[in-house]
Design a protein around this motif. Structure first.
Motif, PDB file in Angstrom:
ATOM      1  N   GLN A 154      26.555  29.467 -28.123  1.00 48.82           N
ATOM      2  CA  GLN A 154      25.755  30.857 -27.839  1.00 48.82           C
ATOM      3  C   GLN A 154      26.811  31.773 -27.799  1.00 48.82           C
ATOM      4  O   GLN A 154      28.035  31.559 -27.429  1.00 48.82           O
ATOM      5  N   VAL A 155      26.292  33.079 -27.963  1.00 48.67           N
ATOM      6  CA  VAL A 155      27.369  34.207 -27.870  1.00 48.67           C
ATOM      7  C   VAL A 155      27.705  34.605 -26.731  1.00 48.67           C
ATOM      8  O   VAL A 155      26.977  34.284 -25.447  1.00 48.67           O
ATOM      9  N   SER A 156      28.751  35.244 -26.208  1.00 44.58           N
ATOM     10  CA  SER A 156      29.294  35.392 -24.796  1.00 44.58           C
ATOM     11  C   SER A 156      28.825  37.127 -24.595  1.00 44.58           C
ATOM     12  O   SER A 156      28.915  37.955 -25.376  1.00 44.58           O
ATOM     13  N   VAL A 157      28.579  37.473 -23.747  1.00 42.50           N
ATOM     14  CA  VAL A 157      28.398  38.970 -23.079  1.00 42.50           C
ATOM     15  C   VAL A 157      29.334  39.244 -22.305  1.00 42.50           C
ATOM     16  O   VAL A 157      29.809  38.462 -21.284  1.00 42.50           O
ATOM     17  N   SER A 158      29.805  40.490 -22.157  1.00 40.13           N
ATOM     18  CA  SER A 158      30.959  41.021 -21.504  1.00 40.13           C
ATOM     19  C   SER A 158      30.406  42.006 -20.364  1.00 40.13           C
ATOM     20  O   SER A 158      29.620  42.709 -20.711  1.00 40.13           O
ATOM     21  N   SER A 159      31.469  42.318 -19.716  1.00 42.47           N
ATOM     22  CA  SER A 159      31.052  43.516 -18.735  1.00 42.47           C
ATOM     23  C   SER A 159      31.812  44.761 -19.158  1.00 42.47           C
ATOM     24  O   SER A 159      33.066  44.746 -19.354  1.00 42.47           O
TER      25      SER A 159
END
Length: 347
Positions: A208-213
């Motif tokens: 899955q793709v990563s999400v960032s802050s």
């Protein structure tokens, strides 16, 4: 206990040549399969050493303990019924006690599920094989990045192409989920590399793709769509395809490639034969495993029939089976009490 032990201890009740030779479909390259029935000595049968089946490593020689043999006959197992119906010229050993078993004591309407049901499962398998042959999958496995797209105007651009054309790398990207959407993300870019974005994926094996802050005030430069459903389907197809490649019979595969019909022609020949046997059971209330259409079946095996023609023949046979099954006088199930009594008598 081994096959040789059965012979040395004189435990065999029945032995016959089976497979293509018993069906009348043998060619010069056909293997010789052997099937048989044995009984266990009292100390093994009454003790803790019940052995239901003994086979060699390749399973082309198999013997069934008589109790297991009757159990499978009562379930109308096609392979076991075909052993019982072996033509006289294929029988090598036969204890007179085996004459107490007659195919008509076991034939029932259950054969529709066992014969036709198995044949239909083989047709489905052939369709799957057809799909694999026609749609080979590259050995190099795709990553989830190959299923990501950048939205541009009223179209989409593959992510890898967009990154290349815009001189960007996935490691400096930061994704933020968009509320009330599936697979949609706002994409931010950290040119200096000091915002600690996680990138689109953290490694090539990511599922899955990563999400960032992302700090407030940063500007979204694009919108990304990740097609997770397509990626999941690809992973399943990839796994199944390369498992099939590792397990396939190369000789048979090469024959199928040579005739160019893109299906396992030998398997489909036996599928048609099985459906014809099933039709005969309900049409005549009997089972004669020696075929009367040898040339036609060998023509299928040789790959001289198109995939569509073989499927059409199978579908017509299934319709015929449904018809004769509906008017058949055969019982719903074999008479378990009667056949079990015969087993006890033989023991």
């Amino acid at each position: 206990m081994t096959i040789q032990d059965l012979k040395n201890k004189n435990l065999l009740l029945f032995q016959a040549i089976s497979g293509s030779r018993s069906f009348g479909l043998a060619t010069e390259n056909s293997d010789t399969d052997i099937k048989g029935v044995y009984y266990l000595p009292k100390e093994d049968f009454f003790g803790l050493n019940y052995i239901p089946q003994i086979s060699n490593e390749t399973n082309d020689i198999s013997y069934y303990e008589i109790g297991r043999f009757v159990e499978l006959l009562q379930k109308n197992n096609p392979n076991i019924l075909e052993i019982l119906a072996s033509p006289e010229d294929c029988i090598q050993i036969k204890n007179p006690l085996m004459d107490l078993f007659k195919p008509e004591d076991f034939l029932s309407k259950l054969c529709k599920d066992t014969f036709a049901g198995y044949a239909i499962s083989q047709i489905k398998k052939a369709k799957g094989l057809n799909k694999k042959i026609l749609n080979p999958i590259e050995k190099e496995r795709k990553s989830i990045l190959d299923f990501c797209y950048i939205l541009e105007n009223n179209s989409s651009v593959p992510l890898k192409k967009w990154l290349s054309e815009n001189g960007k790398v996935q490691e400096k990207c930061g994704l933020v989920s968009i509320d009330n959407t599936k697979g949609m993300f706002a994409l931010f870019y950290d040119e200096l590399g000091d915002l600690n974005y996680k990138g689109i994926i953290q490694n090539e094996e990511a599922n899955q793709v990563s999400v960032s802050s992302v700090p407030k005030g940063e500007k979204c430069i694009a919108y990304l769509f990740c097609n997770l459903d397509a990626y999941s389907t690809y992973c399943k197809d990839y796994r199944e395809y390369w498992k099939w490649v590792s397990e396939r019979n190369e000789d048979r595969y090469n024959v199928n490639q040579n005739h160019g019909q893109n299906y396992d022609s030998k398997n489909m020949m036996h599928t048609i034969r099985l459906l014809q046997s099933c039709e005969q059971i309900f049409k005549n209330s009997s089972l004669n495993i020696r075929v009367d259409n040898r040339d036609e079946l060998l023509d299928i095996k040789a790959g001289n029939w198109s995939y569509e023609k073989v499927l059409a023949k199978a579908e017509n046979l299934i319709k015929s089976i449904d018809h004769y099954h509906s008017i058949s006088k055969l019982p719903e199930y074999p008479d378990r009490d009667k056949t079990t009594k015969i087993l006890v008598e033989i023991r």
